[in-house]
Design an enzyme around this catalytic site. Structure first.
Site, PDB file in Angstrom:
ATOM      1  CG  ASP A   1       9.663  15.986 -38.389  1.00 18.98           C
ATOM      2  OD1 ASP A   1       9.720  17.024 -39.070  1.00 18.98           O
ATOM      3  OD2 ASP A   1      10.561  15.122 -38.380  1.00 18.98           O
TER       4      ASP A   1
ATOM      5  CB  CYS B   1      -0.939   0.018   1.209  1.00 18.83           C
ATOM      6  SG  CYS B   1      -0.091   0.251   2.787  1.00 18.83           S
TER       7      CYS B   1
ATOM      8  CG  ASP C   1      13.737  13.163 -35.957  1.00 19.69           C
ATOM      9  OD1 ASP C   1      13.729  13.845 -34.910  1.00 19.69           O
ATOM     10  OD2 ASP C   1      14.353  13.515 -36.980  1.00 19.69           O
TER      11      ASP C   1
ATOM     12  CB  CYS D   1       4.161  -0.315   2.436  1.00 22.42           C
ATOM     13  SG  CYS D   1       2.886  -1.301   3.230  1.00 22.42           S
TER      14      CYS D   1
ATOM     15  CG  ASP E   1      11.233  17.110 -34.678  1.00 16.99           C
ATOM     16  OD1 ASP E   1      11.195  18.165 -35.309  1.00 16.99           O
ATOM     17  OD2 ASP E   1      11.225  15.996 -35.214  1.00 16.99           O
TER      18      ASP E   1
END
Length: 776
Positions: free
Chosen positions: A470, A60, A667, A63, A671
């Site tokens: 692109d 959880c 790519d 923890c 970019d």
């Protein structure tokens, strides 16, 4: 990191192992030669390492908080991330200030032993935990049925039907059968609660433990003293029933959690522990994979995984590369072909010369991306975790208040009301709501060839309304084809191509690779030019000084530029096609016209995105006419060419300023600024070096249909997260008042708590099946 090899020598220790035995095992990890098996060095020369570990006994958010706090207090540990759903932790530490054994010990002190992620011992421990959990569940189920059988007469008997001795005998039998449930089946709840009390924290097992202990103590008092004040308060049937229901939910959650993280586990365990290596004497010796180095020759048999990236030097085979490249069909790998670490040899025995190992392999970069995703906490998950802790405090206060209100009416009923409130309000479902769904979705995307490096991006992707593509290497194929060469008078096309290929070899841009491929197709030898003083302008071109390899001195070195017309300071060709240019100090040297082909599924992918209600745009650094021609073929009306990287970034700024949520598909190289600026981003194409891809998603295969499929998956994920959060909130809003007024018995509260957590995980598991994008 475990991408190097499974960590074989670390022993598997049971949870009951002595401190000395664990300390001896941890000392093995202080050997620097072992660190690469479950981590990787960060900045060169800094001495800082990033390690991935599995955490035992965690289930959880409470923890995870405890483990993070314990590790963060160790001197030399700089950063800690723990995910309760994947049960993994990422630790950044300094080798100059600490050793793994120290922070392993710190976590074990608070009750959560660590294991190197991907090691055999981690897998064995998880298998052992599941087997033990099944035994606890079976014991609780068997005892529950027997206790219910003994409790049934007390519910149906009329006055005088059963003597007091018979009723007391049935109570004693129920008490005896409840002992295994409390002492064995409830062990995980008690240990977790004791850890929380020792560390001064409130975890999600603390209310459950209080409920179990109160119910058992009250029922035991009534059994031993039937004439006392609590003589009529016997709830062994409720106790065994809600423990059984809780364990049912926990066990099913654990199984579903394994499925949720299945893609990561399947990937990280693909490397073999050992492989046959060719020795100096010509014999074959089996060695650990982490002992391999570049230049080694290994023999890989059918059914085995390739241990590193390399080249087949003897034999022809086919390989399964589905998890690495997204290619679902077997791929032919004849002699001379390159093979990838983690792919499986399917057909024949082959010999492979190792080219790169460990961090240098594509497999290692994929594993790192998936590990980061498995440890990432989305915004909604962090919000739920922040709410969970104060909610637990409110739960304890609410239970105390409900008990106090009922005490004056009926002390026995008051205790049972308090128990029901403690159990029904445990916020396990709230903490699981978001991470379970996000991890299930990330696993589904990974199986479809899309790696998620940032879980928060799933939420962002679900909200995008604009997708920007692109062109080169994204909408079109990875590498264009050289179609025509124009060159200065007196320069032969072959010589121009040789100079261009020598420069292009220094760049990863698809247009540059087109020149290299064209040169290699005609001439097997490398270009006779060498480049020095390299300078690359992203998205524009490459400049360098070239000189002949056979030249005696550098007096013949010539500055040359390769790239766009503006970069080379030459006029563009009057053709509607992609083109790159070559220039020197005297001006124009040559121009290369490239033919680009639209990817086979580009039109369908664009149509699918538009059918999802998204606006699709195309930005390209190529000439506007060439970009518009490709856009028309793909079905994109909004096209803008002649865009430098700064221009693309400006377009994204304008779209976002207008209130648009933008996803960028590029790519991963030229970019970079645009990918970083977009709300969500995809790095696309085989050319992407994964170590340099800074996108939220990395598409491993060639299919553009992965983009609309990812959008559909993200939308499904957000819907499931909202459903989970709504259910967790509604469940507590309805059940808490029922428990406070005494209408919800403890056994039904236990069933409700288990069912709520299970429903959340089951709902998230629906995301394991990838979404299909509809095509208009």
């Amino acid at each position: 990191m475990q991408a190097t090899a499974a960590l074989a020598p670390f022993p598997s220790l049971p949870s009951s192992a002595s401190g000395d035995a664990r300390a001896d095992a941890w000392q093995l990890l202080d050997d620097p030669a072992e660190w690469a098996a479950f981590g990787r060095p960060l900045e060169a020369g800094s001495g800082r390492w990033e390690s991935q570990v599995a955490v035992e006994g965690m289930h959880c958010a409470g923890c995870a908080f405890t483990v993070e706090a314990a590790l963060a207090q160790v001197p030399g540990v700089a950063e800690v991330q723990v995910n309760a759903v994947s049960r993994r932790a990422r630790v950044v530490w300094s080798a100059a200030a600490t050793r793994p054994s120290r922070w392993f010990e710190a976590s074990a002190r608070v009750g959560y032993p660590l294991l190197p992620a991907g090691s055999r011992s981690a897998r064995e421990t998880r298998t052992r935990e599941l087997r033990t959990a099944l035994w606890r569940w079976l014991v609780a189920g068997f005892c529950m049925m027997q206790v219910m059988m003994y409790a049934y007469p007390a519910y149906v008997a009329r006055p005088g039907d059963m003597t007091a001795d018979a009723a007391q005998l049935l109570r004693w039998a129920s008490w005896v059968l409840s002992l295994p449930v409390v002492l064995f089946s409830c062990g995980p709840f008690f240990r977790s609660a004791w850890r929380d009390l020792r560390t001064g924290r409130i975890g999600m097992d603390l209310p459950v433990t209080f409920g179990v202990v109160i119910t058992f103590v009250v029922s035991t008092a009534a059994t031993f003293d039937p004439a006392g004040p609590l003589g009529h308060e016997v709830y062994f049937d409720s106790l065994t029933m809600f423990v059984f229901f809780l364990l049912t939910g926990r066990w099913l959650e654990a199984r579903l959690r394994d499925r949720t993280a299945g893609a990561l586990e399947a990937l990280t365990h693909r490397l073999p522990d050992s492989v046959e290596r060719l020795g100096p004497d010509g014999g074959w010796t089996r060695v650990a994979v982490r002992r391999l180095g570049a230049g080694d020759v290994v023999r890989v048999r059918p059914g085995e995984a390739f241990p590193a990236d390399g080249t087949v030097i003897d034999g022809d085979t086919t390989a399964d590369e589905a998890l690495l490249t997204g290619e679902s069909r077997p791929v032919p790998r004849p002699c001379g072909d390159r093979v990838l670490a983690g792919s499986h040899n399917l057909s024949a025995v082959v010999q492979v010369r190792i080219a790169s190992v460990g961090e240098g392999t594509r497999f290692a970069h994929i594993v790192r991306l998936m590990e980061n995703a498995a440890l990432d906490k989305p915004r909604l998950a962090r919000l739920a975790d922040r709410i969970a802790r104060p909610f637990l405090i409110a739960v304890l206060a609410c239970a105390f208040g409900a008990g106090a209100l009922w005490w004056s009416v009926d002390p026995g009923q008051a205790l049972m009301v308090a128990v029901a409130v403690l159990i029904v309000t445990c916020p396990c479902a709230l903490s699981l709501a978001t991470p379970a769904a996000m991890l299930a979705s990330a696993g589904a995307l990974a199986r479809g060839g899309v790696l998620t490096s940032n879980l928060q991006a799933l939420e962002a992707l679900a909200g995008v309304d604009t997708v920007v593509f692109d062109k080169t290497g994204t909408l079109t194929g990875d590498t264009p084809r050289l179609e025509r060469v124009y060159c200065r008078q007196g320069l032969r096309p072959g010589d121009a191509l040789e100079i261009g290929a020598a420069l292009a070899a220094l760049s990863l841009h698809p247009a540059a690779r087109a020149l290299v491929n064209a040169w290699q197709a005609q001439f097997r030898a490398p270009p006779a030019w060498s480049a020095t003083q390299l300078r690359e302008t992203v998205g524009q071109g490459v400049a360098a000084s070239l000189h002949r390899r056979d030249a005696v001195d550098d007096h013949g070195a010539r500055p040359v530029r390769l790239g766009s017309a503006s970069f080379c300071e030459v006029p563009p060709l009057d053709v509607d096609a992609a083109q790159i240019h070559l220039s020197d100090n005297e001006g124009w040297l040559a121009s290369f016209v490239l033919a680009e082909e639209l990817r086979p599924d580009a039109t369908q992918a664009v149509a699918a995105l538009q059918a999802q209600g998204l606006s699709v745009r195309l930005l390209s650094g190529d000439r506007d006419n060439a970009a518009r021609a490709i856009g028309a073929q793909a079905g994109i009306a909004a096209v803008q060419g002649d865009c430098a990287p700064e221009d693309k970034l400006e377009v994204l700024w304008q779209l976002q300023a207008a209130g648009r949520e933008v996803a960028m598909v590029g790519d991963g190289l030229n970019d970079g600024p645009s990918l970083a600026r977009a709300n969500a981003s995809f790095a696309f194409g085989h050319a992407v070096p994964l170590s340099r891809a800074r996108a939220d998603f990395v598409v491993l295969g060639d299919a553009l249909q992965a983009i609309p499929a990812a959008v559909a998956q993200a939308r499904r994920t957000l819907r499931v997260v909202r459903q989970n959060l709504f259910w967790a909130a509604a469940y507590n809003a309805v059940c808490v008042p029922l428990a406070v007024v005494g209408w919800l018995p403890p056994w039904l509260a236990g069933l409700g708590m288990a069912a709520s957590s299970l429903l959340v995980v089951l709902n998230a598991a629906r995301l394991a099946a990838p979404a299909k994008a509809a095509v208009a």
